[in-house]
Design a protein around this motif. Structure first.
Motif, PDB file in Angstrom:
ATOM      1  N   ASP A   1      58.509  72.781  30.920  1.00 44.09           N
ATOM      2  CA  ASP A   1      58.265  71.599  30.223  1.00 44.09           C
ATOM      3  C   ASP A   1      58.683  71.672  28.749  1.00 44.09           C
ATOM      4  N   PRO A   2      59.950  70.942  28.408  1.00 48.04           N
ATOM      5  CA  PRO A   2      60.253  71.035  26.935  1.00 48.04           C
ATOM      6  C   PRO A   2      59.355  70.550  26.028  1.00 48.04           C
ATOM      7  N   GLN A   3      58.578  69.558  26.414  1.00 42.81           N
ATOM      8  CA  GLN A   3      57.469  69.037  25.616  1.00 42.81           C
ATOM      9  C   GLN A   3      56.240  69.725  25.412  1.00 42.81           C
ATOM     10  N   SER A   4      56.320  71.066  26.252  1.00 40.13           N
ATOM     11  CA  SER A   4      55.327  71.872  25.803  1.00 40.13           C
ATOM     12  C   SER A   4      55.390  72.891  24.633  1.00 40.13           C
ATOM     13  N   VAL A   5      56.521  72.693  24.154  1.00 41.55           N
ATOM     14  CA  VAL A   5      57.205  73.716  22.941  1.00 41.55           C
ATOM     15  C   VAL A   5      56.259  73.381  21.462  1.00 41.55           C
ATOM     16  N   PRO A   6      55.540  74.228  21.245  1.00 44.63           N
ATOM     17  CA  PRO A   6      54.955  74.169  19.959  1.00 44.63           C
ATOM     18  C   PRO A   6      56.004  73.624  18.675  1.00 44.63           C
ATOM     19  N   ASP A   7      55.503  73.218  17.724  1.00 43.11           N
ATOM     20  CA  ASP A   7      56.452  72.969  16.338  1.00 43.11           C
ATOM     21  C   ASP A   7      56.725  74.352  16.082  1.00 43.11           C
ATOM     22  N   GLY A   8      58.074  74.477  15.640  1.00 43.02           N
ATOM     23  CA  GLY A   8      58.573  75.737  15.043  1.00 43.02           C
ATOM     24  C   GLY A   8      59.308  76.464  16.223  1.00 43.02           C
ATOM     25  N   GLY A   9      59.357  75.903  17.623  1.00 46.54           N
ATOM     26  CA  GLY A   9      59.939  76.349  18.603  1.00 46.54           C
ATOM     27  C   GLY A   9      59.173  77.485  19.234  1.00 46.54           C
ATOM     28  N   VAL A  10      59.801  78.024  20.211  1.00 44.05           N
ATOM     29  CA  VAL A  10      59.148  79.158  20.891  1.00 44.05           C
ATOM     30  C   VAL A  10      60.181  80.558  21.221  1.00 44.05           C
ATOM     31  N   SER A  11      59.483  81.816  21.053  1.00 43.55           N
ATOM     32  CA  SER A  11      60.276  82.790  21.531  1.00 43.55           C
ATOM     33  C   SER A  11      59.495  83.644  22.692  1.00 43.55           C
ATOM     34  N   SER A  12      60.377  83.970  23.602  1.00 42.34           N
ATOM     35  CA  SER A  12      59.545  84.519  24.772  1.00 42.34           C
ATOM     36  C   SER A  12      60.301  85.900  24.883  1.00 42.34           C
ATOM     37  N   THR A  13      59.436  86.974  25.338  1.00 42.96           N
ATOM     38  CA  THR A  13      60.053  88.122  25.887  1.00 42.96           C
ATOM     39  C   THR A  13      59.670  88.537  27.257  1.00 42.96           C
ATOM     40  N   ALA A  14      60.432  88.865  28.220  1.00 42.40           N
ATOM     41  CA  ALA A  14      60.324  89.287  29.608  1.00 42.40           C
ATOM     42  C   ALA A  14      60.782  90.617  29.898  1.00 42.40           C
ATOM     43  N   THR A  15      60.552  91.405  30.908  1.00 42.44           N
ATOM     44  CA  THR A  15      61.111  92.452  31.411  1.00 42.44           C
ATOM     45  C   THR A  15      60.850  92.326  32.867  1.00 42.44           C
ATOM     46  N   ALA A  16      61.288  93.155  33.639  1.00 39.88           N
ATOM     47  CA  ALA A  16      60.977  93.293  35.113  1.00 39.88           C
ATOM     48  C   ALA A  16      60.953  94.768  35.722  1.00 39.88           C
TER      49      ALA A  16
END
Length: 208
Positions: free
Chosen positions: A168-183
Motif C-alpha cells: 500500500d503506497p499510501q502507508s508510506v510515512p512522510d520522509g519515505g521508507v527504508s526496509s531491509t530483509a534477508t532469507a
C-alpha cells in the motif's frame, strides 16, 4: 599535492625567554611546514523521488545441517537486501507498489555435475523496516519437500519468488521508507548426489 592549513597571514612560532628577571619575547623564523589532516565522511545521497535497492557485499555459503538418511540438507543466509523509497505522497498517489523477486540458477560443479534450482528454497524475514508498510514473501520449499498446499508450484524451488514488497503506497510515512530483509536458504539434495564444490547465482530484481 599537499594542502596546508595556515592561520593568519604568516605562520610563526614564538618562544618566551626569561632573562635576568625580565621576560623577553623572541619570534622564531618561519620553519618547517605543519600538515594537518582533514577527514570527512560523505554518504551516498538518495534524492527525493528515488526507488533503489542495495545488496550487502558477500556470498551466501551453505553448510550441511539437519541431513537425514533420505535427504542431505544445507543451510545458510542471503546477504541483507535494502530497498529505499523516498518518493513523495504526490508521486505515490497514482500507484507505486514495488516488490523484490529472487531466482536461483542451477548449481554447477567442475566436471559438469548440476543441481537444479528446484532443490533450493528460502524463508524470508524482515531485518528492519515498518511492518505496516512492507511485508516479506512466504516460505518457499524445494522439490524434495512434500507438497503443503493445492499449488504444486509452491515447491518448485527458488524461481521468481517474492522476498520483500510494498503493498500500500499510501502507508508510506512522510520522509519515505527504508526496509531491509534477508532469507534463510535451504538446499536439499538426494544422498546419491555427486560430491563436489557447487556454485549458483541468485538474481534479485526490483519491480514497480
Amino acid at each position: 599535492m599537499r594542502t596546508h592549513l595556515v592561520l593568519g597571514a604568516t605562520a610563526l612560532t614564538a618562544a618566551l625567554l626569561i632573562s635576568g628577571g625580565s621576560a623577553v619575547a623572541v619570534a622564531a623564523q618561519p620553519g618547517t611546514d605543519t600538515d594537518i589532516g582533514v577527514d570527512v565522511d560523505i554518504t551516498s545521497l538518495t534524492p527525493p523521488g528515488a526507488l533503489t535497492m542495495t545488496v550487502a557485499p558477500g556470498r551466501a555459503t551453505l553448510t550441511e545441517n539437519g541431513s537425514t538418511d533420505s535427504v542431505r540438507q544445507f543451510t545458510g543466509s542471503l546477504p541483507q537486501v535494502t530497498v529505499t523509497d523516498t518518493r513523495t505522497p504526490d508521486q505515490l498517489a497514482s500507484g507505486g507498489s514495488w516488490y523484490v523477486l529472487g531466482s536461483s540458477s542451477a548449481f554447477t560443479a567442475e566436471g559438469g555435475a548440476t543441481i537444479g534450482a528446484d532443490h533450493i528454497g528460502w524463508s524470508p524475514r524482515l531485518v528492519s523496516g515498518d511492518e505496516a508498510s512492507v511485508s516479506v514473501g512466504g516460505d518457499v520449499g524445494t522439490s524434495l519437500d512434500p507438497n503443503t498446499g493445492t499449488d504444486a508450484a509452491t515447491n518448485r524451488g527458488l524461481v521468481d519468488k517474492e522476498l520483500l514488497s510494498l503493498g500500500d503506497p499510501q502507508s508510506v510515512p512522510d520522509g519515505g521508507v527504508s526496509s531491509t530483509a534477508t532469507a534463510d536458504l535451504t538446499l536439499k539434495v538426494e544422498p546419491t548426489v555427486k560430491a563436489g564444490t557447487y556454485s549458483a547465482v541468485i538474481t534479485l530484481s526490483l519491480f514497480e
